[in-house]
Design a protein around this motif. Structure first.
Motif, PDB file in Angstrom:
ATOM      1  N   ALA A  97       0.855  -1.188   0.000  1.00 14.81           N
ATOM      2  CA  ALA A  97       0.000   0.000   0.000  1.00 14.81           C
ATOM      3  C   ALA A  97       0.886   1.231   0.000  1.00 14.81           C
ATOM      4  N   SER A  98       0.262   2.381  -0.215  1.00 17.25           N
ATOM      5  CA  SER A  98       0.960   3.670  -0.136  1.00 17.25           C
ATOM      6  C   SER A  98       0.414   4.463   1.046  1.00 17.25           C
ATOM      7  N   VAL A  99       1.279   5.247   1.678  1.00 14.80           N
ATOM      8  CA  VAL A  99       0.867   6.126   2.764  1.00 14.80           C
ATOM      9  C   VAL A  99       0.017   7.255   2.177  1.00 14.80           C
ATOM     10  N   VAL A 100      -1.079   7.583   2.849  1.00 13.28           N
ATOM     11  CA  VAL A 100      -1.968   8.674   2.424  1.00 13.28           C
ATOM     12  C   VAL A 100      -1.663   9.895   3.289  1.00 13.28           C
ATOM     13  N   ASN A 101      -1.510  11.045   2.660  1.00 13.60           N
ATOM     14  CA  ASN A 101      -1.242  12.289   3.381  1.00 13.60           C
ATOM     15  C   ASN A 101      -2.493  12.687   4.160  1.00 13.60           C
ATOM     16  N   VAL A 102      -2.354  13.036   5.441  1.00 11.73           N
ATOM     17  CA  VAL A 102      -3.517  13.476   6.224  1.00 11.73           C
ATOM     18  C   VAL A 102      -3.987  14.866   5.790  1.00 11.73           C
ATOM     19  N   ASN A 103      -3.137  15.600   5.090  1.00  6.53           N
ATOM     20  CA  ASN A 103      -3.489  16.894   4.490  1.00  6.53           C
ATOM     21  C   ASN A 103      -3.297  16.764   2.984  1.00  6.53           C
ATOM     22  N   PRO A 104      -4.191  16.015   2.311  1.00  6.80           N
ATOM     23  CA  PRO A 104      -3.936  15.639   0.924  1.00  6.80           C
ATOM     24  C   PRO A 104      -3.949  16.803  -0.066  1.00  6.80           C
ATOM     25  N   TRP A 105      -3.154  16.643  -1.088  1.00  7.43           N
ATOM     26  CA  TRP A 105      -3.151  17.552  -2.231  1.00  7.43           C
ATOM     27  C   TRP A 105      -4.325  17.161  -3.122  1.00  7.43           C
ATOM     28  N   PRO A 106      -4.989  18.117  -3.770  1.00 10.14           N
ATOM     29  CA  PRO A 106      -6.149  17.795  -4.608  1.00 10.14           C
ATOM     30  C   PRO A 106      -5.836  16.822  -5.744  1.00 10.14           C
ATOM     31  N   ASP A 107      -4.615  16.893  -6.293  1.00  2.92           N
ATOM     32  CA  ASP A 107      -4.275  16.049  -7.436  1.00  2.92           C
ATOM     33  C   ASP A 107      -3.748  14.668  -7.064  1.00  2.92           C
ATOM     34  N   ASN A 108      -3.370  14.470  -5.784  1.00  5.67           N
ATOM     35  CA  ASN A 108      -2.782  13.195  -5.402  1.00  5.67           C
ATOM     36  C   ASN A 108      -2.792  13.066  -3.877  1.00  5.67           C
ATOM     37  N   PRO A 109      -3.630  12.200  -3.309  1.00  9.16           N
ATOM     38  CA  PRO A 109      -3.706  12.065  -1.848  1.00  9.16           C
ATOM     39  C   PRO A 109      -2.450  11.453  -1.221  1.00  9.16           C
ATOM     40  N   HIS A 110      -1.561  10.899  -2.049  1.00 11.38           N
ATOM     41  CA  HIS A 110      -0.333  10.279  -1.554  1.00 11.38           C
ATOM     42  C   HIS A 110       0.855  11.237  -1.588  1.00 11.38           C
ATOM     43  N   LYS A 111       0.675  12.444  -2.123  1.00 14.15           N
ATOM     44  CA  LYS A 111       1.771  13.399  -2.318  1.00 14.15           C
ATOM     45  C   LYS A 111       2.064  14.198  -1.043  1.00 14.15           C
ATOM     46  N   PHE A 112       3.365  14.391  -0.812  1.00 12.21           N
ATOM     47  CA  PHE A 112       3.874  15.252   0.253  1.00 12.21           C
ATOM     48  C   PHE A 112       4.835  16.228  -0.421  1.00 12.21           C
ATOM     49  N   ALA A 113       4.820  17.500  -0.035  1.00 10.45           N
ATOM     50  CA  ALA A 113       5.685  18.477  -0.699  1.00 10.45           C
ATOM     51  C   ALA A 113       6.197  19.520   0.285  1.00 10.45           C
ATOM     52  N   GLN A 114       7.369  20.048  -0.039  1.00 10.09           N
ATOM     53  CA  GLN A 114       7.981  21.124   0.735  1.00 10.09           C
ATOM     54  C   GLN A 114       8.509  22.162  -0.244  1.00 10.09           C
ATOM     55  N   ASN A 115       7.948  23.364  -0.191  1.00  7.99           N
ATOM     56  CA  ASN A 115       8.444  24.461  -1.021  1.00  7.99           C
ATOM     57  C   ASN A 115       9.747  24.995  -0.441  1.00  7.99           C
ATOM     58  N   MET A 116      10.618  25.445  -1.336  1.00  2.93           N
ATOM     59  CA  MET A 116      11.917  25.979  -0.936  1.00  2.93           C
ATOM     60  C   MET A 116      12.175  27.264  -1.728  1.00  2.93           C
ATOM     61  N   PRO A 117      11.756  28.420  -1.216  1.00  3.66           N
ATOM     62  CA  PRO A 117      11.909  29.670  -1.959  1.00  3.66           C
ATOM     63  C   PRO A 117      13.357  30.130  -2.148  1.00  3.66           C
TER      64      PRO A 117
END
Length: 97
Positions: free
Chosen positions: A46-66
């Protein structure tokens, strides 16, 4: 991603991710497209599901780096079927920066 990036799984089906990341470019992002739970044969269960899901992919996790000169703490909270906890031996991630 620097040494020490860690997924921690809990028997109640919760998961946490903690890492320090950077990029050679401004306005970049680290993206985990999915983090998979693997059994002893390294088969995906299985894949881990993000508790704060992205609309395009509930499995995605992201970190912006300005700012490329900075290191950023990349954390995430996820969930998975707790029945897979005892069978999980490995994890695999599909990611990019």
């Amino acid at each position: 991603m620097f040494e020490g990036a860690t997924w921690t799984l809990f028997s109640d089906g919760s998961a946490s991710f903690d890492a320090v990341v950077t990029s050679s470019d401004d306005d970049d992002a680290w993206i985990i497209h999915h983090a998979d739970l693997l059994d002893r044969n390294q088969a995906v269960m299985a894949s881990v599901v993000n508790v704060n899901p992205w609309p395009d992919n509930p499995h995605k996790f992201a970190q912006n780096m300005p700012d490329r000169r900075q290191r950023y703490r990349f954390t995430g909270q996820g969930r998975f079927n707790p029945g897979l906890f005892e069978q999980t031996v490995f994890m695999s991630m599909t990611y990019n920066c």
